[in-house]
Design an enzyme around this catalytic site. Structure first.
Site, PDB file in Angstrom:
ATOM      1  CB  SER A   1      -1.753  -2.583  10.889  1.00 21.15           C
ATOM      2  OG  SER A   1      -1.942  -1.967   9.641  1.00 21.15           O
TER       3      SER A   1
HETATM    4  N1  SAH Z   1       0.607  -3.681   5.250  1.00 21.97           N
HETATM    5  C1  SAH Z   1       1.536  -2.743   5.838  1.00 21.97           C
HETATM    6  C2  SAH Z   1       0.821  -1.476   6.282  1.00 21.97           C
HETATM    7  C3  SAH Z   1       1.544  -0.280   5.810  1.00 21.97           C
HETATM    8  S1  SAH Z   1       0.690   1.266   5.922  1.00 21.97           S
HETATM    9  C4  SAH Z   1       2.351  -3.406   6.946  1.00 21.97           C
HETATM   10  O1  SAH Z   1       2.054  -4.550   7.306  1.00 21.97           O
HETATM   11  O2  SAH Z   1       3.305  -2.791   7.428  1.00 21.97           O
HETATM   12  C5  SAH Z   1       0.015   1.420   4.279  1.00 21.97           C
HETATM   13  C6  SAH Z   1       0.987   1.496   3.148  1.00 21.97           C
HETATM   14  O3  SAH Z   1       0.214   1.747   1.972  1.00 21.97           O
HETATM   15  C7  SAH Z   1       2.021   2.604   3.218  1.00 21.97           C
HETATM   16  O4  SAH Z   1       3.293   2.049   3.125  1.00 21.97           O
HETATM   17  C8  SAH Z   1       1.688   3.490   2.010  1.00 21.97           C
HETATM   18  O5  SAH Z   1       2.823   4.068   1.405  1.00 21.97           O
HETATM   19  C9  SAH Z   1       1.010   2.496   1.083  1.00 21.97           C
HETATM   20  N2  SAH Z   1       0.144   3.071   0.041  1.00 21.97           N
HETATM   21  C10 SAH Z   1      -0.728   4.108   0.132  1.00 21.97           C
HETATM   22  N3  SAH Z   1      -1.346   4.306  -1.042  1.00 21.97           N
HETATM   23  C11 SAH Z   1      -0.854   3.373  -1.912  1.00 21.97           C
HETATM   24  C12 SAH Z   1      -1.091   3.069  -3.281  1.00 21.97           C
HETATM   25  N4  SAH Z   1      -1.946   3.754  -4.014  1.00 21.97           N
HETATM   26  N5  SAH Z   1      -0.398   2.044  -3.833  1.00 21.97           N
HETATM   27  C13 SAH Z   1       0.483   1.310  -3.098  1.00 21.97           C
HETATM   28  N6  SAH Z   1       0.754   1.557  -1.809  1.00 21.97           N
HETATM   29  C14 SAH Z   1       0.091   2.580  -1.215  1.00 21.97           C
END
Ligand code: SAH
Length: 203
Positions: free
Chosen positions: A52
């Protein structure tokens, strides 16, 4: 980054500002993108996912009202940056990721960078982490059409849950849910654009 992108937009929580200054964001992105790590936008982290924008990480952390010793559940580990910021704020972070490649790479990163307060898990985060519940705080860093009920159930009382909610891709409203004395209060905190929360419910 902190002065121009985060303080300038109104984030004031000193713990959040200190953590954002301390965590080396360039070590959470691919080497080729390091020069852009502190810029005012999200960056790709592979598998169609993103780290993000710095301001959004700060905003989510502030809305959580997180502090030392709190047990925090994060859904969507991704690069691990949000989890590292919360750990830097003194939280015990339980973080769930569904994409194996990201889970493995980020688990290694937590060890290398010595974020021992973060416990990662490979699973569908819409189910939460029942064996470690209740949590003082829950943060979801991917957007889905509704708030997964297991996450509300696993939130302690008092507790705060922050999650982007929306039906259209990369366009959600940031929702904060407060549990207090048995009541659940929901408030909207403005528009955001997260990657999809992929759930077991066929979303
Ligand atoms: N907090 C992260 C943001 C990553 S983007 C950071 O600081 O980099 C969101 C993430 O959520 C992705 O890696 C995606 O694979 C994950 N995601 C999406 N649906 C999910 C689910 N049901 N359970 C766990 N992770 C999930």
């Amino acid at each position: 980054m902190v002065r121009e992108q985060i303080e300038a937009r109104g984030v004031r929580d000193p713990r959040v500002l200190a953590a954002m200054r301390a965590v080396p964001r360039h070590l959470f992105v691919q080497e080729a993108l390091r020069a852009q790590a502190y810029q005012d936008h999200p960056l790709p982290i592979g598998n169609g996912q993103t780290i993000s924008q710095p301001y959004i990480v700060a905003l989510m952390s502030e809305l959580l009202e997180a502090g030392p010793g709190m047990r925090v559940l994060e859904i969507g580990t991704g690069s691990g940056y949000q989890a590292a910021v919360l750990a830097q704020m003194g939280c015990e972070v339980y973080t769930v990721e569904r994409v194996k490649e990201l889970y493995l790479a980020t688990r290694k990163r937590f060890t290398q960078l010595k974020y021992f307060r973060v416990r990662p898990k490979l699973d569908d985060g819409t189910l939460g982490w029942p064996s470690e519940a209740p949590f003082d705080r829950v943060v979801v860093t991917a957007g889905g059409p509704e708030v997964p009920q297991p996450l509300v159930d696993q939130l302690g009382d008092p507790g705060i849950l922050v999650i982007p909610v929306g039906t259209s891709k990369r366009q959600q409203e940031l929702v904060r849910i407060r549990k207090e004395e048995g009541r659940v209060v929901r408030e909207s905190k403005g528009g955001v654009a997260f990657v999809d929360l992929v759930g077991a419910h066929g979303w």
